[in-house]
Design a protein around this motif. Structure first.
Motif, PDB file in Angstrom:
ATOM      1  N   GLU A 340       0.857  -1.199   0.000  1.00 25.97           N
ATOM      2  CA  GLU A 340       0.000   0.000   0.000  1.00 25.97           C
ATOM      3  C   GLU A 340       0.889   1.243   0.000  1.00 25.97           C
ATOM      4  N   PRO A 341       0.489   2.302  -0.704  1.00 19.97           N
ATOM      5  CA  PRO A 341       1.256   3.546  -0.540  1.00 19.97           C
ATOM      6  C   PRO A 341       1.234   3.938   0.933  1.00 19.97           C
ATOM      7  N   SER A 342       2.423   4.204   1.508  1.00 23.92           N
ATOM      8  CA  SER A 342       2.429   4.482   2.947  1.00 23.92           C
ATOM      9  C   SER A 342       1.812   5.848   3.210  1.00 23.92           C
ATOM     10  N   CYS A 343       1.160   5.924   4.343  1.00 26.81           N
ATOM     11  CA  CYS A 343       0.486   7.172   4.698  1.00 26.81           C
ATOM     12  C   CYS A 343       1.524   8.080   5.354  1.00 26.81           C
ATOM     13  N   HIS A 344       1.989   9.084   4.591  1.00 26.79           N
ATOM     14  CA  HIS A 344       3.079   9.904   5.112  1.00 26.79           C
ATOM     15  C   HIS A 344       2.612  10.866   6.192  1.00 26.79           C
ATOM     16  N   ASP A 345       3.463  10.972   7.180  1.00 23.28           N
ATOM     17  CA  ASP A 345       3.243  11.912   8.259  1.00 23.28           C
ATOM     18  C   ASP A 345       3.608  13.288   7.700  1.00 23.28           C
ATOM     19  N   SER A 346       2.609  14.173   7.619  1.00 22.48           N
ATOM     20  CA  SER A 346       2.877  15.442   6.952  1.00 22.48           C
ATOM     21  C   SER A 346       3.240  16.564   7.923  1.00 22.48           C
ATOM     22  N   ALA A 347       3.216  16.263   9.224  1.00 23.79           N
ATOM     23  CA  ALA A 347       3.506  17.334  10.179  1.00 23.79           C
ATOM     24  C   ALA A 347       5.005  17.437  10.481  1.00 23.79           C
ATOM     25  N   HIS A 348       5.749  16.372  10.148  1.00 22.28           N
ATOM     26  CA  HIS A 348       7.173  16.346  10.505  1.00 22.28           C
ATOM     27  C   HIS A 348       8.063  16.277   9.281  1.00 22.28           C
ATOM     28  N   ILE A 349       9.268  16.803   9.425  1.00 19.92           N
ATOM     29  CA  ILE A 349      10.299  16.651   8.399  1.00 19.92           C
ATOM     30  C   ILE A 349      11.465  15.913   9.076  1.00 19.92           C
ATOM     31  N   TYR A 350      11.901  14.812   8.452  1.00 19.98           N
ATOM     32  CA  TYR A 350      13.018  14.036   9.012  1.00 19.98           C
ATOM     33  C   TYR A 350      14.268  14.292   8.187  1.00 19.98           C
ATOM     34  N   LEU A 351      15.355  14.596   8.864  1.00 16.27           N
ATOM     35  CA  LEU A 351      16.615  14.856   8.156  1.00 16.27           C
ATOM     36  C   LEU A 351      17.720  13.978   8.734  1.00 16.27           C
ATOM     37  N   MET A 352      18.461  13.328   7.839  1.00 16.03           N
ATOM     38  CA  MET A 352      19.570  12.478   8.280  1.00 16.03           C
ATOM     39  C   MET A 352      20.844  13.261   7.997  1.00 16.03           C
ATOM     40  N   ILE A 353      21.513  13.680   9.060  1.00 14.73           N
ATOM     41  CA  ILE A 353      22.607  14.642   8.866  1.00 14.73           C
ATOM     42  C   ILE A 353      23.902  14.154   9.506  1.00 14.73           C
ATOM     43  N   LYS A 354      24.962  14.205   8.707  1.00 16.62           N
ATOM     44  CA  LYS A 354      26.282  13.826   9.230  1.00 16.62           C
ATOM     45  C   LYS A 354      26.876  15.039   9.930  1.00 16.62           C
ATOM     46  N   ILE A 355      27.335  14.829  11.158  1.00 13.02           N
ATOM     47  CA  ILE A 355      27.933  15.939  11.920  1.00 13.02           C
ATOM     48  C   ILE A 355      29.447  15.880  11.715  1.00 13.02           C
ATOM     49  N   TYR A 356      29.991  16.886  11.053  1.00 10.84           N
ATOM     50  CA  TYR A 356      31.443  16.928  10.822  1.00 10.84           C
ATOM     51  C   TYR A 356      32.111  17.600  12.019  1.00 10.84           C
ATOM     52  N   SER A 357      33.250  17.031  12.454  1.00  9.79           N
ATOM     53  CA  SER A 357      33.871  17.562  13.672  1.00  9.79           C
ATOM     54  C   SER A 357      34.281  19.022  13.493  1.00  9.79           C
ATOM     55  N   CYS A 358      34.648  19.413  12.263  1.00  7.48           N
ATOM     56  CA  CYS A 358      34.939  20.845  12.068  1.00  7.48           C
ATOM     57  C   CYS A 358      33.949  21.483  11.091  1.00  7.48           C
ATOM     58  N   GLY A 359      32.773  20.935  11.016  1.00  8.49           N
ATOM     59  CA  GLY A 359      31.753  21.504  10.122  1.00  8.49           C
ATOM     60  C   GLY A 359      31.084  22.712  10.764  1.00  8.49           C
ATOM     61  N   LEU A 360      30.983  23.780  10.029  1.00  6.24           N
ATOM     62  CA  LEU A 360      30.408  25.011  10.579  1.00  6.24           C
ATOM     63  C   LEU A 360      28.932  24.821  10.916  1.00  6.24           C
ATOM     64  N   PHE A 361      28.184  24.371   9.943  1.00  4.94           N
ATOM     65  CA  PHE A 361      26.725  24.308  10.105  1.00  4.94           C
ATOM     66  C   PHE A 361      26.312  23.117  10.971  1.00  4.94           C
ATOM     67  N   THR A 362      26.946  21.953  10.695  1.00  6.65           N
ATOM     68  CA  THR A 362      26.485  20.754  11.396  1.00  6.65           C
ATOM     69  C   THR A 362      26.850  20.785  12.886  1.00  6.65           C
ATOM     70  N   GLN A 363      27.957  21.469  13.220  1.00 10.54           N
ATOM     71  CA  GLN A 363      28.287  21.615  14.642  1.00 10.54           C
ATOM     72  C   GLN A 363      27.201  22.449  15.337  1.00 10.54           C
ATOM     73  N   ALA A 364      26.768  23.522  14.666  1.00 10.50           N
ATOM     74  CA  ALA A 364      25.717  24.370  15.253  1.00 10.50           C
ATOM     75  C   ALA A 364      24.409  23.575  15.360  1.00 10.50           C
ATOM     76  N   LEU A 365      24.131  22.770  14.349  1.00 11.91           N
ATOM     77  CA  LEU A 365      22.906  21.941  14.373  1.00 11.91           C
ATOM     78  C   LEU A 365      22.937  20.975  15.546  1.00 11.91           C
ATOM     79  N   ASP A 366      24.110  20.370  15.728  1.00  9.53           N
ATOM     80  CA  ASP A 366      24.249  19.364  16.778  1.00  9.53           C
ATOM     81  C   ASP A 366      24.055  19.979  18.162  1.00  9.53           C
TER      82      ASP A 366
END
Ligand code: FAD
Ligand code: NAD
Length: 522
Positions: A340-366
C-alpha cells in the motif's frame, strides 16, 4: 541591462536566502573556511576600501573593477567589492571572476541563488548601481495594482507574457459566519498536495502553488485574525485548491485583506525568493557514530510536503551571519511493506545529517536542543517522479549521506512504480561503521525480491569480505546492467561532488544517455 531592485538602500532584512553551502568545489587554502571569512568580516577591517562610505556606482565605474586584485560585482542592483572574498569562495576564484566588473545576478542565480550573499558580503558593500532606466523584474509587467485593497474584485495580476498568460492561476474568496474560504483556480489538471505550500502567521497568509517550473503566489495581510489551524482541500482533477480559515471573531469581513509585495504574481520558481518558516526540533536520534536523524515539527499553520528527490534549506545565524545549507528530507525509517502507498506523516520533516567535527553548520545543528527552532525553506530540486514512472530498472548510486535522496525514491519506486523489475542500490562508504541504515536495507532486500543492495567500502577494515574500492568504470560496468537488452533504465547518483561528477562521466562512457542518468546536486 543591470538589474536594479526597487527596495530601500541598503537592502532591508530581505527574504534571507542561503550562505555558502555544500562542500567546496576547489580546495581552499588553510584559514580560508566560511568561519574564517565570518571572523574577517567581523574584525573591523575596511573591506571595500571606502571606509564604510556607500557610493552610487555607474556601469562604467563597475566595469573598471574587473581584476582579481580589484574586483567588484553587481548582484540585484547592489555592488560588492569581492576582492577580499576571492580566496574564501568555495567555487574558486575563476568562478567569481566570470562576473568581475559586471552584473553577476544571472550567473549567481544559475549557480547558487540560495546563497545568502546579503549577509555574507554585508561588509563588502560598495553601494548601489546608479539608477538608469529601471529594469522591471523579469517577466513581470504590471505592478500598478499593488496597493489596491482586496475587496473581492481581483486586482490585476503581475502576469507572464504571451502564451503563459493562459496558465496563470487566479483566486476568489467567500465567507460564512465562521469561515473564510479562498479558492485558487490553478488551471492544472494534476494538482496534488506537494504543489501547494501554505503558511500563515498572525494575520499574514502566504500560499504558493507550483505549476511546473513556475510559482503562483497569494500573499495577503488578512483583514481579521484567524485560528492557527486551517484546512486545505485539493480537487486534483480540476486543479482547484480551497484554503479554509477559521475566523477568530465571527465578524463579517468587508475585504480579504491588504495585498503584500508579491501578491497574485506568477513567475519562474527560480525568480521567487526562498521562504522560511520556523520548525521545532522534536527528536534527535543516532543513526551511526557521526550521523543523526533530526525530526522537525512544522507549525500547525503550515501546509508543506517535500516531494521525492527534493531538498530544503536550513538557516541558522552563526557568529552573527546567516548561514544556509541544503538537506534532503528522508522518511523516519524504510517501510518494508510496499503493498500500500504508505500514509506519510505530513507534520514532521526528518533529516539524516552527518555531523562533521569541524563543520560550521552541522556543529551548530548538533548543539540545538529539543524544543529549539530552526528555519526551514520551501523545497527545491530538479528531480521529477515521472523520471522513475516509466523505468524498468532503477539504479541508485549513493555515497555517504548521498543516500538521503534515495530513501524516498526507494519507497516511491517500490510502492508506486509497477513497471519496475529491478531496483539496485550501490552504496559507497568509507568503513562498515559509516553505512547508514544497513540493517533496514538488508531487511528490505530480504523482503522485496526486486530490491538488491551492494555495499562498497573505500577504507574497509581487514575483516571486510565485501566489495571494496571507489567509483570506477569497471565497478559500474559490473553492477549497472540492464535486466533486458532494451529495458528502460534510470540511474540516480548522489554523493560528494567528485563522486557524482566521475560517476556521470563513467556512465556516459559506458553508453548511458543523459536522460537515463540523474545526478543530485544543489
Ligand atoms: P563545512 O563547514 O562545509 O565542512 C564539512 C567538512 O568538510 C569539514 O570536516 C571540513 O573540514 C571539510 N571541508 C570543507 N571544505 C573543505 C575543502 N575545501 N577541502 C577539504 N575539506 C573541506 N548532508 C547531510 O548530512 N544530509 C543531507 O541530507 C544532505 N543533503 C544535501 C542536499 C544537497 C542538495 C546538498 C548540495 C548537500 C547536502 N548535504 C547533506 C550536505 C550539507 O549541505 C552540508 O554541506 C554538510 O552538512 C556540511 O556542512 P558544514 O557546514 O557542517 O560543513
Ligand atoms: P564520505 O566522505 O564519507 O565518502 C563516502 C564515499 O564517497 C567514499 O567512501 C567514497 O567511495 C566516495 N568518495 C568520497 N570522496 C570521493 C572522491 N573525491 N572521489 C570519488 N569518490 C569519493 O562522504 P560524506 O561525508 O557522507 O559526504 C556526502 C556528500 O554527499 C557531501 O558532499 C554532501 O554534500 C553530498 N550530498 C549531496 C546531496 C544532494 O542532493 N546533492 C544530498 C546529500 C548529500
Amino acid at each position: 541591462m543591470l538589474n536594479v531592485p526597487p527596495q530601500a538602500f541598503p537592502a532591508p532584512s530581505s527574504q534571507q536566502r542561503a550562505a555558502a553551502g555544500g562542500r567546496a568545489k576547489v580546495p581552499l587554502k588553510p584559514g580560508r573556511s566560511l568561519m574564517d571569512w565570518i571572523r574577517l568580516t567581523k574584525s573591523g577591517k575596511d573591506m571595500t576600501g571606502l571606509k564604510g562610505r556607500l557610493i552610487e556606482v555607474t556601469e562604467d565605474e563597475l566595469a573598471k573593477h574587473n581584476k582579481k586584485e580589484d574586483c567588484w560585482i553587481c548582484i540585484r542592483g547592489f555592488v560588492y567589492n569581492v576582492t577580499p572574498y576571492m580566496e574564501y569562495h568555495p567555487g574558486g576564484e575563476d568562478e567569481l571572476m566570470k562576473a568581475a566588473g559586471t552584473d553577476g545576478t544571472d550567473l549567481f542565480d544559475q549557480v547558487h541563488r540560495w546563497v545568502n550573499y546579503e549577509s555574507m558580503l554585508k561588509e563588502c558593500l560598495v553601494g548601489r548601481m546608479a539608477v538608469k532606466p529601471i529594469a522591471a523584474p523579469k517577466e513581470i509587467t504590471s505592478v500598478c495594482e499593488e496597493k489596491k485593497q482586496l475587496n473581492g474584485m481581483l486586482p490585476e495580476k503581475k502576469v507572464l507574457s504571451g502564451a503563459s498568460k493562459d496558465l496563470t492561476p487566479s483566486y476568489d474568496w467567500f465567507q460564512t459566519d465562521s469561515l473564510i474560504t479562498i479558492v485558487i483556480y490553478t488551471k492544472q489538471k494534476d494538482m496534488n498536495a506537494e504543489l501547494v505550500i501554505l503558511d500563515h502567521e498572525d494575520k499574514r497568509l502566504r500560499g504558493e502553488i507550483i505549476v511546473d517550473d513556475y510559482s503562483y503566489l497569494l500573499e495577503v495581510d488578512l483583514d481579521h485574525a484567524v485560528e492557527e489551524d486551517m484546512a486545505v482541500n485539493i480537487a486534483e482533477k480540476v486543479g482547484k485548491v480551497e484554503i479554509i480559515l477559521k475566523k477568530k471573531d465571527n465578524v463579517h469581513w468587508k475585504i480579504l485583506g491588504q495585498p503584500l509585495e508579491s501578491h497574485n504574481t506568477f513567475m519562474k520558481r527560480t525568480d521567487r525568493g526562498l521562504f522560511y518558516r520556523k520548525c521545532k526540533l522534536v527528536l534527535k536520534t543516532e543513526v551511526t557514530h557521526d550521523t543523526k536523524l533530526f525530526c522537525l515539527l512544522l507549525p500547525e499553520s503550515t501546509h508543506l510536503r517535500v516531494p521525492t528527490g527534493q531538498h530544503v534549506y536550513l538557516k541558522q545565524i552563526i557568529a552573527g551571519t546567516e548561514v544556509v545549507k541544503p538537506y534532503t528530507p528522508v522518511l523516519p525509517f524504510l517501510p518494508l511493506d510496499f503493498k500500500e502507498p504508505s500514509c506519510h506523516d505530513s507534520a514532521h520533516i526528518y533529516l539524516m545529517i552527518k555531523i562533521y567535527s569541524c563543520g560550521l553548520f552541522t556543529q551548530a545543528l548538533d548543539h540545538l536542543q529539543i524544543g529549539d527552532c530552526i528555519s526551514v525553506s520551501n523545497p527545491e530540486g530538479s528531480f521529477k517522479k515521472s523520471q522513475v514512472q516509466t523505468s524498468e530498472d532503477l539504479f541508485l548510486l549513493a555515497a555517504g549521506t548521498g543516500f538521503t535522496p534515495m530513501v524516498k525514491l526507494l519507497n516511491f519506486a517500490l510502492t508506486e512504480v509497477s513497471c519496475l523489475r529491478t531496483v539496485k542500490l550501490i552504496f559507497f562508504n568509507r568503513t562498515e561503521d559509516d553505512i547508514l541504515w544497513r540493517n533496514q536495507l538488508e531487511q528490505l532486500a530480504l523482503k522485496d525480491q526486486r530490491f538488491e543492495i551492494q555495499f562498497i567500502l573505500s577504507q574497509p577494515k581487514k575483516d571486510w569480505v565485501g566489495k571494496q574500492g571507489m567509483i570506477s568504470s569497471s565497478l559500474l560496468s559490473e553492477f549497472v546492467k540492464r535486466s533486458r537488452k532494451d529495458s528502460k533504465v534510470l540511474i540516480c547518483i548522489c554523493g560528494p561532488t567528485p563522486f557524482t561528477e566521475q560517476g556521470v562521466q563513467y556512465l556516459k562512457d559506458l553508453g548511458y544517455s543523459q536522460e537515463e542518468v540523474h545526478p543530485f546536486t544543489a
